[in-house]
Design an enzyme around this catalytic site. Structure first.
Site: not given
Length: 375
Positions: A31, A127, A256, A304
């Site tokens: 998966k 779940r 930052y 990013m």
């Protein structure tokens, strides 16, 4: 500028290890693009897996399109999923509810092809899977649909919540729930020949043993959620090339918020990977990379598109290679270390590497599959 090397030989070795542990009762769980490792279905089947598990039908159909003929099980679908295509492609389907059962049976009748299903019981995780209170009714409905020829129930599956802690009493409770579910199915006239409860952790710790199938995902890629000590080989190496370097004077900050301030003059290297590529921002202030034979700290917040590396007295040149993680054989950080730095699990680190990073499959030191160019 950045590459994710997938070590196919490591995946094959890990698969063979689990084939031995499970005595050949191995479903390779591929998966999420094989936990971020890409097209390795044929490798795991050649190395000892005899079936494949995925979540969605689209994943299963893609494997069929790639020439995979082995049994495939899909176990996480909405009631309006493309069950007709799955049934026609010979894909087994997990059924956790009456609504899904009826949708699958309807697809079977529409296509004239009997659906092969595994009833999915919730053993305790709350779940996916049928709650225990609804299980007997689901089994009865499945037997009714089986009598019409629409479906054939070949399996019963569940999942364990605490298998990475083998002494946790929840493991015993969940096994008892699962075994009771099997008995209920048989009393309702079903004849499932495949029972499967164990994933990687439950297989390595033994708490999910003695059933006909084991679903192994993370372990194929060198991840041991249980820290069992089983020898598994990490299967990814993430590298990037330096964009630029600069000198940073004492007292100057980086990134930052300037949350890193240099205590003395140092050198920095800018590397074009960031949280947009899956590098976890939560690892800022702790993470390291490997360059020129030693570890170097990432300083400032992870951005990013880039990270900044403190290289001390060394000046890294543009295009020099930096390793973010790998097997650890040369001293480079591992996926497990990145998971610790980011306060997460290794599964998340390997599945989040983004599409801007080129994928290269290697067997030993030889490239054996095509490179997927960065977007």
């Amino acid at each position: 500028m950045s590459e994710l090397v997938v070590h196919d030989d490591a995946i094959r070795e890990n698969t063979a290890t689990f084939a031995r542990l499970t005595r050949g009762r191995l479903m390779a769980v591929l998966k999420a693009d094989a936990f971020g490792h890409g097209a390795i279905a044929h490798s795991v089947l050649e190395a000892g897996a005899n079936s494949i598990g995925v979540t969605s039908i689209s994943e299963a159909l893609a494997l069929r399109a790639d020439g995979v003929t082995a049994p495939i099980l899909s176990w996480l679908n909405t009631i309006d999923a493309d069950f007709a295509s799955a049934v026609q492609a010979g894909i087994a389907l997990a059924v956790p509810s009456a609504a899904v059962l009826f949708a699958v049976a309807s697809a079977s009748r529409a296509t004239g092809t009997q659906a092969v299903i595994h009833l999915h019981v919730d053993a305790g995780m709350a779940r996916d899977g049928c709650p225990a209170r609804d299980w007997a009714a689901l089994c009865s409905l499945a037997r009714e649909q089986e009598a019409t020829g629409a479906v054939r129930v070949i399996g019963i599956m569940g999942h364990m919540s605490c298998a990475d802690s083998p002494l946790n009493p929840q493991n015993t409770r969940e096994r008892l729930v699962f075994e009771a579910a099997v008995r209920t199915a048989i009393r309702r006239g079903l004849t499932p020949r495949i029972r499967h409860l164990a994933a990687t952790a439950a297989t390595l710790t033994g708490v999910g043993a003695n059933f006909e199938l084991h679903r192994i995902g993370a372990g194929l890629f060198g991840i041991d959620p249980s820290d069992s000590g089983t020898r598994l080989r990490p299967a990814l190496t993430l590298t990037a090339r330096v964009i630029s370097s600069r000198e940073l004077p004492a007292g100057a900050g980086v990134g930052y918020g300037l949350d890193f301030v240099a205590g003395q003059r140092t050198n920095l290297a800018v590397v074009p990977l960031g949280y947009g590529d899956g590098i976890p921002r939560d690892a800022s202030g702790r993470a390291e990379v490997f360059a020129r034979g030693r570890r170097r700290a990432i300083v400032g917040k992870i951005s990013m598109d880039m990270i900044v590396v403190d290289t001390g007295a060394d000046v890294l040149h543009p295009n020099e290679s930096v390793t973010l993680f790998g097997p650890g054989d040369r001293g480079e950080p591992t996926v497990a270390e990145w998971a610790a730095w980011a306060h997460t699990i290794a599964h998340e680190i390997v599945t989040r590497v983004g599409s801007r990073v080129s994928r290269i499959h290697r067997v030993a030191d030889t490239v054996n599959a095509s490179e997927q160019d960065a977007a």
